[in-house]
Design a protein around this motif. Structure first.
Motif, mmCIF file in Angstrom:
data_model
loop_
_atom_site.group_PDB
_atom_site.id
_atom_site.type_symbol
_atom_site.label_atom_id
_atom_site.label_comp_id
_atom_site.label_asym_id
_atom_site.label_seq_id
_atom_site.Cartn_x
_atom_site.Cartn_y
_atom_site.Cartn_z
ATOM 1 N N GLY A 112 33.874 118.365 -34.543
ATOM 2 C CA GLY A 112 34.860 117.493 -35.169
ATOM 3 C C GLY A 112 34.374 116.058 -35.315
ATOM 4 O O GLY A 112 33.306 115.792 -35.860
ATOM 5 N N GLU A 113 35.173 115.125 -34.797
ATOM 6 C CA GLU A 113 34.871 113.701 -34.933
ATOM 7 C C GLU A 113 33.657 113.266 -34.110
ATOM 8 O O GLU A 113 33.149 112.151 -34.302
ATOM 9 N N SER B 79 36.439 124.506 -20.172
ATOM 10 C CA SER B 79 37.476 125.406 -20.683
ATOM 11 C C SER B 79 38.694 124.640 -21.188
ATOM 12 O O SER B 79 39.492 125.172 -21.969
ATOM 13 N N ALA B 80 38.833 123.389 -20.776
ATOM 14 C CA ALA B 80 39.967 122.559 -21.210
ATOM 15 C C ALA B 80 39.577 121.588 -22.320
ATOM 16 O O ALA B 80 40.414 120.808 -22.776
ATOM 17 N N ALA B 81 38.327 121.625 -22.750
ATOM 18 C CA ALA B 81 37.836 120.649 -23.725
ATOM 19 C C ALA B 81 38.054 121.128 -25.155
ATOM 20 O O ALA B 81 37.676 122.239 -25.512
ATOM 21 N N GLU B 82 38.670 120.277 -25.945
ATOM 22 C CA GLU B 82 38.822 120.526 -27.378
ATOM 23 C C GLU B 82 38.411 119.256 -28.106
ATOM 24 O O GLU B 82 38.934 118.178 -27.826
ATOM 25 N N PHE B 83 37.477 119.386 -29.035
ATOM 26 C CA PHE B 83 36.942 118.216 -29.720
ATOM 27 C C PHE B 83 37.918 117.739 -30.799
ATOM 28 O O PHE B 83 38.483 118.552 -31.539
ATOM 29 N N PRO B 84 38.155 116.448 -30.873
ATOM 30 C CA PRO B 84 39.117 115.919 -31.856
ATOM 31 C C PRO B 84 38.704 116.279 -33.275
ATOM 32 O O PRO B 84 37.586 115.996 -33.696
ATOM 33 N N GLY B 85 39.587 116.978 -33.975
ATOM 34 C CA GLY B 85 39.280 117.408 -35.328
ATOM 35 C C GLY B 85 38.353 118.601 -35.386
ATOM 36 O O GLY B 85 37.911 119.000 -36.472
ATOM 37 N N GLY B 86 38.056 119.205 -34.229
ATOM 38 C CA GLY B 86 37.139 120.341 -34.176
ATOM 39 C C GLY B 86 37.734 121.516 -33.425
ATOM 40 O O GLY B 86 38.943 121.742 -33.452
ATOM 41 N N SER C 170 37.821 124.074 -29.716
ATOM 42 C CA SER C 170 37.679 124.026 -28.268
ATOM 43 C C SER C 170 36.447 124.810 -27.858
ATOM 44 O O SER C 170 35.980 125.705 -28.589
ATOM 45 N N LEU C 171 35.917 124.503 -26.688
ATOM 46 C CA LEU C 171 34.769 125.250 -26.182
ATOM 47 C C LEU C 171 35.157 126.682 -25.853
ATOM 48 O O LEU C 171 34.339 127.603 -25.976
ATOM 49 N N ALA C 172 36.409 126.901 -25.465
ATOM 50 C CA ALA C 172 36.870 128.263 -25.187
ATOM 51 C C ALA C 172 36.874 129.099 -26.469
ATOM 52 O O ALA C 172 36.459 130.266 -26.464
ATOM 53 N N ALA C 173 37.337 128.512 -27.573
ATOM 54 C CA ALA C 173 37.332 129.221 -28.852
ATOM 55 C C ALA C 173 35.907 129.486 -29.312
ATOM 56 O O ALA C 173 35.605 130.554 -29.860
ATOM 57 N N MET C 174 35.024 128.509 -29.095
ATOM 58 C CA MET C 174 33.616 128.682 -29.436
ATOM 59 C C MET C 174 33.027 129.880 -28.711
ATOM 60 O O MET C 174 32.362 130.742 -29.306
ATOM 61 N N GLN C 175 33.273 129.965 -27.405
ATOM 62 C CA GLN C 175 32.725 131.071 -26.629
ATOM 63 C C GLN C 175 33.284 132.406 -27.091
ATOM 64 O O GLN C 175 32.538 133.388 -27.235
ATOM 65 N N ALA C 176 34.578 132.454 -27.342
ATOM 66 C CA ALA C 176 35.214 133.716 -27.728
ATOM 67 C C ALA C 176 34.616 134.276 -29.014
ATOM 68 O O ALA C 176 34.275 135.457 -29.090
ATOM 69 N N ARG C 177 34.447 133.439 -30.017
ATOM 70 C CA ARG C 177 33.920 133.962 -31.288
ATOM 71 C C ARG C 177 32.425 134.253 -31.202
ATOM 72 O O ARG C 177 31.922 135.187 -31.836
ATOM 73 N N ALA C 178 31.680 133.492 -30.383
ATOM 74 C CA ALA C 178 30.246 133.745 -30.240
ATOM 75 C C ALA C 178 29.988 135.055 -29.496
ATOM 76 O O ALA C 178 29.159 135.873 -29.918
ATOM 77 N N VAL C 179 30.688 135.262 -28.391
ATOM 78 C CA VAL C 179 30.515 136.496 -27.621
ATOM 79 C C VAL C 179 30.921 137.703 -28.463
ATOM 80 O O VAL C 179 30.233 138.742 -28.466
ATOM 81 N N ALA C 180 32.024 137.581 -29.179
ATOM 82 C CA ALA C 180 32.483 138.687 -30.021
ATOM 83 C C ALA C 180 31.438 139.035 -31.083
ATOM 84 O O ALA C 180 31.161 140.219 -31.340
ATOM 85 N N ALA C 181 30.833 138.011 -31.692
ATOM 86 C CA ALA C 181 29.830 138.244 -32.730
ATOM 87 C C ALA C 181 28.585 138.907 -32.156
ATOM 88 O O ALA C 181 28.040 139.856 -32.739
#
Length: 245
Positions: free
Chosen positions: A89-90, A113-120, A122-133
């Motif tokens: 994000g920003e 796990s609690a970090a979400e980038f402003p306008g971007g 979260s690290l949790a969402a990043m991990q979920a889609r990467a592991v799934a892929a």
């Protein structure tokens, strides 16, 4: 029991200048990064890689192409959005020394796990889609080429760290304990019972030992009996891999 070789892209102009490139276009490997990518390909030249999957970003595609050049016969490059860089994000395009002054920086370091980038994202969402892929491609490679098949995923530092954390059974809050350097190689073997992390952040060494071996047979031609299941962990550590012939 397919095996994935996780390769971070080689060093870029942004890495060298201390900038968080994120998903910015036009970020390419510098001269050092090009050499690193070629070295990664050289390490795999005696390993029959069945597939190579890359983040769509240019630095990863450059690295993947260097790896492909060492393979015979040549492979077709597949891009996968699921393993693209985190959406910062920003924060994208800013210097790390400046980002370190942000309040969010300490959360990214101590409680990702609690970090979400402003306008971007979260690290949790990043991990979920990467592991799934990664798991989806791993299953497809095994279905197409059988147990023991090896494939390559070329991605980014935080993506690979999050995939390794999942494979190690680590909470995302601990993933900053893992270090992944440019063009380093990490290896995960997925099985029906658990993932096995075979290597992390390696920079040297031939990977021919990962080549699939035929099942050991007795003199009667039957498969040897009374051995642990292939997915079981060797109590005591086992004998390790044999050199590829």
């Amino acid at each position: 029991m397919a095996t994935v070789i996780l390769v971070r892209h080689g060093r870029t102009t942004a890495n060298a200048s201390g900038m968080l490139a994120g998903r910015m276009p036009g970020v390419k490997l510098d001269a050092t990064g090009q050499k690193q990518a070629a070295r990664a390909g050289e390490r795999m030249k005696d390993l029959p890689v069945q597939a190579i999957v890359s983040s769509p970003l240019e630095r990863c595609r450059q690295t993947a192409k260097a790896i492909m050049q060492a393979q015979t016969p040549p492979l077709t490059l597949v891009t996968e959005k699921g393993i693209t860089e985190c959406d910062y994000g920003e924060w994208q395009g800013r210097q790390l020394r400046d980002l370190a002054k942000e309040k969010l920086w300490s959360t990214v370091q101590s409680q990702p796990s609690a970090a979400e980038f402003p306008g971007g994202e979260s690290l949790a969402a990043m991990q979920a889609r990467a592991v799934a892929a990664v798991r989806r491609h791993d299953a497809a490679v095994e279905a197409a080429h059988g147990a023991g098949a090896v494939w390559v995923a070329v991605s980014h530092g935080d993506i690979i760290k999050s995939v390794l954390a999942d494979a190690l059974g680590m909470h995302l809050d601990l993933f900053q304990r893992i270090n992944i350097d440019p063009a380093s190689i990490s290896i995960v073997r997925y099985t029906g019972s658990r993932p096995y992390v075979l290597a992390t952040n390696t920079h040297a060494g031939d990977l021919g030992w990962l080549a699939q071996k035929p099942a050991r047979k007795t003199r009667t031609g039957k498969r040897a009996a009374a051995a642990p299941a292939a997915e079981d962990a060797a109590v005591g550590g086992g004998a390790g891999p044999s050199a590829a012939s």
